[in-house]
Scaffold this motif. Structure first.
Motif, PDB file in Angstrom:
ATOM      1  N   ILE A   1      -5.655  14.045  -9.108  1.00  0.00           N
ATOM      2  CA  ILE A   1      -6.285  12.757  -8.778  1.00  0.00           C
ATOM      3  C   ILE A   1      -5.226  11.769  -8.297  1.00  0.00           C
ATOM      4  O   ILE A   1      -5.415  11.074  -7.298  1.00  0.00           O
ATOM      5  CB  ILE A   1      -7.054  12.211  -9.998  1.00  0.00           C
ATOM      6  CG1 ILE A   1      -8.252  13.115 -10.304  1.00  0.00           C
ATOM      7  CG2 ILE A   1      -7.512  10.778  -9.757  1.00  0.00           C
ATOM      8  CD1 ILE A   1      -8.914  12.840 -11.644  1.00  0.00           C
ATOM      9  N   ALA A   2      -4.093  11.716  -8.994  1.00  0.00           N
ATOM     10  CA  ALA A   2      -3.015  10.802  -8.598  1.00  0.00           C
ATOM     11  C   ALA A   2      -2.483  11.158  -7.211  1.00  0.00           C
ATOM     12  O   ALA A   2      -2.257  10.273  -6.371  1.00  0.00           O
ATOM     13  CB  ALA A   2      -1.887  10.844  -9.631  1.00  0.00           C
ATOM     14  N   THR A   3      -2.302  12.446  -6.956  1.00  0.00           N
ATOM     15  CA  THR A   3      -1.763  12.883  -5.668  1.00  0.00           C
ATOM     16  C   THR A   3      -2.729  12.587  -4.526  1.00  0.00           C
ATOM     17  O   THR A   3      -2.327  12.102  -3.465  1.00  0.00           O
ATOM     18  CB  THR A   3      -1.416  14.381  -5.708  1.00  0.00           C
ATOM     19  OG1 THR A   3      -0.505  14.606  -6.787  1.00  0.00           O
ATOM     20  CG2 THR A   3      -0.800  14.852  -4.417  1.00  0.00           C
ATOM     21  N   ILE A   4      -4.010  12.866  -4.726  1.00  0.00           N
ATOM     22  CA  ILE A   4      -5.006  12.585  -3.691  1.00  0.00           C
ATOM     23  C   ILE A   4      -5.082  11.082  -3.421  1.00  0.00           C
ATOM     24  O   ILE A   4      -5.108  10.645  -2.264  1.00  0.00           O
ATOM     25  CB  ILE A   4      -6.391  13.144  -4.094  1.00  0.00           C
ATOM     26  CG1 ILE A   4      -6.357  14.671  -4.087  1.00  0.00           C
ATOM     27  CG2 ILE A   4      -7.483  12.626  -3.165  1.00  0.00           C
ATOM     28  CD1 ILE A   4      -7.570  15.316  -4.743  1.00  0.00           C
ATOM     29  N   THR A   5      -5.082  10.283  -4.482  1.00  0.00           N
ATOM     30  CA  THR A   5      -5.116   8.831  -4.317  1.00  0.00           C
ATOM     31  C   THR A   5      -3.889   8.355  -3.542  1.00  0.00           C
ATOM     32  O   THR A   5      -4.004   7.552  -2.606  1.00  0.00           O
ATOM     33  CB  THR A   5      -5.186   8.137  -5.694  1.00  0.00           C
ATOM     34  OG1 THR A   5      -6.341   8.604  -6.387  1.00  0.00           O
ATOM     35  CG2 THR A   5      -5.238   6.628  -5.558  1.00  0.00           C
ATOM     36  N   GLY A   6      -2.712   8.854  -3.919  1.00  0.00           N
ATOM     37  CA  GLY A   6      -1.490   8.484  -3.216  1.00  0.00           C
ATOM     38  C   GLY A   6      -1.517   8.891  -1.756  1.00  0.00           C
ATOM     39  O   GLY A   6      -1.062   8.137  -0.879  1.00  0.00           O
TER      40      GLY A   6
ATOM     41  N   THR B   1       0.833  -1.208   0.000  1.00  0.00           N
ATOM     42  CA  THR B   1       0.000   0.000   0.000  1.00  0.00           C
ATOM     43  C   THR B   1       0.867   1.256   0.000  1.00  0.00           C
ATOM     44  O   THR B   1       0.602   2.206  -0.737  1.00  0.00           O
ATOM     45  CB  THR B   1      -0.960   0.004   1.207  1.00  0.00           C
ATOM     46  OG1 THR B   1      -1.755  -1.183   1.165  1.00  0.00           O
ATOM     47  CG2 THR B   1      -1.866   1.212   1.203  1.00  0.00           C
ATOM     48  N   ALA B   2       1.913   1.254   0.814  1.00  0.00           N
ATOM     49  CA  ALA B   2       2.807   2.418   0.863  1.00  0.00           C
ATOM     50  C   ALA B   2       3.526   2.616  -0.472  1.00  0.00           C
ATOM     51  O   ALA B   2       3.598   3.748  -0.976  1.00  0.00           O
ATOM     52  CB  ALA B   2       3.819   2.259   1.989  1.00  0.00           C
ATOM     53  N   LEU B   3       4.039   1.550  -1.049  1.00  0.00           N
ATOM     54  CA  LEU B   3       4.743   1.679  -2.325  1.00  0.00           C
ATOM     55  C   LEU B   3       3.805   2.125  -3.442  1.00  0.00           C
ATOM     56  O   LEU B   3       4.184   2.918  -4.307  1.00  0.00           O
ATOM     57  CB  LEU B   3       5.440   0.366  -2.687  1.00  0.00           C
ATOM     58  CG  LEU B   3       6.613  -0.026  -1.776  1.00  0.00           C
ATOM     59  CD1 LEU B   3       7.149  -1.403  -2.153  1.00  0.00           C
ATOM     60  CD2 LEU B   3       7.711   1.015  -1.803  1.00  0.00           C
ATOM     61  N   THR B   4       2.568   1.651  -3.410  1.00  0.00           N
ATOM     62  CA  THR B   4       1.575   2.098  -4.385  1.00  0.00           C
ATOM     63  C   THR B   4       1.271   3.581  -4.182  1.00  0.00           C
ATOM     64  O   THR B   4       1.205   4.351  -5.145  1.00  0.00           O
ATOM     65  CB  THR B   4       0.295   1.255  -4.283  1.00  0.00           C
ATOM     66  OG1 THR B   4       0.636  -0.128  -4.423  1.00  0.00           O
ATOM     67  CG2 THR B   4      -0.718   1.647  -5.340  1.00  0.00           C
ATOM     68  N   GLY B   5       1.091   4.002  -2.931  1.00  0.00           N
ATOM     69  CA  GLY B   5       0.846   5.420  -2.630  1.00  0.00           C
ATOM     70  C   GLY B   5       2.002   6.296  -3.077  1.00  0.00           C
ATOM     71  O   GLY B   5       1.797   7.369  -3.652  1.00  0.00           O
ATOM     72  N   ILE B   6       3.227   5.847  -2.830  1.00  0.00           N
ATOM     73  CA  ILE B   6       4.401   6.607  -3.248  1.00  0.00           C
ATOM     74  C   ILE B   6       4.438   6.719  -4.767  1.00  0.00           C
ATOM     75  O   ILE B   6       4.749   7.788  -5.314  1.00  0.00           O
ATOM     76  CB  ILE B   6       5.686   5.952  -2.692  1.00  0.00           C
ATOM     77  CG1 ILE B   6       5.767   6.212  -1.180  1.00  0.00           C
ATOM     78  CG2 ILE B   6       6.929   6.462  -3.410  1.00  0.00           C
ATOM     79  CD1 ILE B   6       6.828   5.403  -0.464  1.00  0.00           C
ATOM     80  N   THR B   7       4.096   5.642  -5.455  1.00  0.00           N
ATOM     81  CA  THR B   7       4.059   5.672  -6.922  1.00  0.00           C
ATOM     82  C   THR B   7       3.048   6.702  -7.413  1.00  0.00           C
ATOM     83  O   THR B   7       3.330   7.477  -8.337  1.00  0.00           O
ATOM     84  CB  THR B   7       3.726   4.274  -7.484  1.00  0.00           C
ATOM     85  OG1 THR B   7       4.726   3.353  -7.023  1.00  0.00           O
ATOM     86  CG2 THR B   7       3.674   4.281  -8.998  1.00  0.00           C
ATOM     87  N   PHE B   8       1.877   6.748  -6.777  1.00  0.00           N
ATOM     88  CA  PHE B   8       0.867   7.745  -7.154  1.00  0.00           C
ATOM     89  C   PHE B   8       1.362   9.157  -6.869  1.00  0.00           C
ATOM     90  O   PHE B   8       1.154  10.068  -7.679  1.00  0.00           O
ATOM     91  CB  PHE B   8      -0.453   7.488  -6.420  1.00  0.00           C
ATOM     92  CG  PHE B   8      -1.374   6.527  -7.116  1.00  0.00           C
ATOM     93  CD1 PHE B   8      -2.259   6.969  -8.084  1.00  0.00           C
ATOM     94  CD2 PHE B   8      -1.359   5.174  -6.797  1.00  0.00           C
ATOM     95  CE1 PHE B   8      -3.113   6.090  -8.731  1.00  0.00           C
ATOM     96  CE2 PHE B   8      -2.200   4.286  -7.432  1.00  0.00           C
ATOM     97  CZ  PHE B   8      -3.085   4.738  -8.403  1.00  0.00           C
ATOM     98  N   ILE B   9       2.008   9.367  -5.719  1.00  0.00           N
ATOM     99  CA  ILE B   9       2.527  10.698  -5.371  1.00  0.00           C
ATOM    100  C   ILE B   9       3.567  11.145  -6.403  1.00  0.00           C
ATOM    101  O   ILE B   9       3.531  12.284  -6.892  1.00  0.00           O
ATOM    102  CB  ILE B   9       3.158  10.688  -3.957  1.00  0.00           C
ATOM    103  CG1 ILE B   9       2.105  10.430  -2.892  1.00  0.00           C
ATOM    104  CG2 ILE B   9       3.938  11.980  -3.680  1.00  0.00           C
ATOM    105  CD1 ILE B   9       1.181  11.562  -2.589  1.00  0.00           C
ATOM    106  N   LEU B  10       4.497  10.254  -6.737  1.00  0.00           N
ATOM    107  CA  LEU B  10       5.530  10.602  -7.717  1.00  0.00           C
ATOM    108  C   LEU B  10       4.926  10.841  -9.099  1.00  0.00           C
ATOM    109  O   LEU B  10       5.356  11.745  -9.817  1.00  0.00           O
ATOM    110  CB  LEU B  10       6.598   9.512  -7.771  1.00  0.00           C
ATOM    111  CG  LEU B  10       7.467   9.393  -6.518  1.00  0.00           C
ATOM    112  CD1 LEU B  10       8.388   8.186  -6.624  1.00  0.00           C
ATOM    113  CD2 LEU B  10       8.252  10.667  -6.266  1.00  0.00           C
TER     114      LEU B  10
END
Length: 182
Positions: free
Chosen positions: A148-153, A84-93
């Motif tokens: 959208i990507a940032t909020i999801t992340g 979950t953290a790695l997926t969130g980081i991917t969305f943030i980046l």
């Protein structure tokens, strides 16, 4: 049964997870509240909604999240927290990078079709949600792919930090039970 040397949950990880949860929550609030804030203070939108502000936040959020979650994962071994953290980081980046990608390099046609809209006194609405004026004079909420990507992340990182705290708490409880039974 694990021995005490295998279970070493440090109380500091809980503090860092709280900081990470707060940072992720503030990031999500930043994205969700921006349109209202821009209406109240349009001049502030020039700084608040600039894509560089997202890149700067990513420079803070990503190392913090990686450090805390990996540290916690070593303790509790909850794979879903790490994923979950790695997926969130991917969305943030991804959210941080999207405004800077040339149109022909954007990975999905829907993302490439999102045109930056200059509104709110010159603020770039390619990264933050914004209330924009249509050609017919009506207002609408513009939700760009980067936002959208940032909020999801952010929401994924909040979940990962909460899971990390819970996993470390269970780990500490197990350690304490083993110490009292010995």
């Amino acid at each position: 049964m694990t021995n005490q040397s295998e279970v070493t949950c440090a109380p500091i990880s809980g503090r860092w997870d709280r900081l990470g949860s707060m940072a992720s929550t503030l990031c999500a609030l930043h994205c969700l509240v921006s349109p209202l804030f821009f209406l109240a203070m349009p001049a502030f939108a020039k700084v608040w909604a600039h894509p560089a502000s997202h890149a700067a936040m990513a420079l803070f959020v990503v190392p913090l999240a990686l450090t805390v979650v990996i540290f916690g994962y070593r303790e509790h071994k909850e794979r879903w927290v790490l994923v979950t953290a790695l997926t969130g980081i991917t969305f943030i980046l991804t959210g941080s990078a999207l405004p800077y990608l040339p149109e022909d390099l954007k990975p999905i046609p829907v993302l490439a079709a999102a045109e930056p809209i200059e509104d709110a006194e010159g603020a770039c609405t390619e990264c933050c949600p914004a209330v924009v004026t249509d050609e017919d004079g009506g207002s609408r909420l513009h939700m760009p792919p980067a936002g959208i990507a940032t909020i999801t992340g952010s929401f994924l990182l909040i979940g990962a930090h909460l899971g990390n705290r819970r996993g470390c708490a269970r780990c500490r409880k197990r350690r304490d039970e083993e110490e009292t039974s010995s």
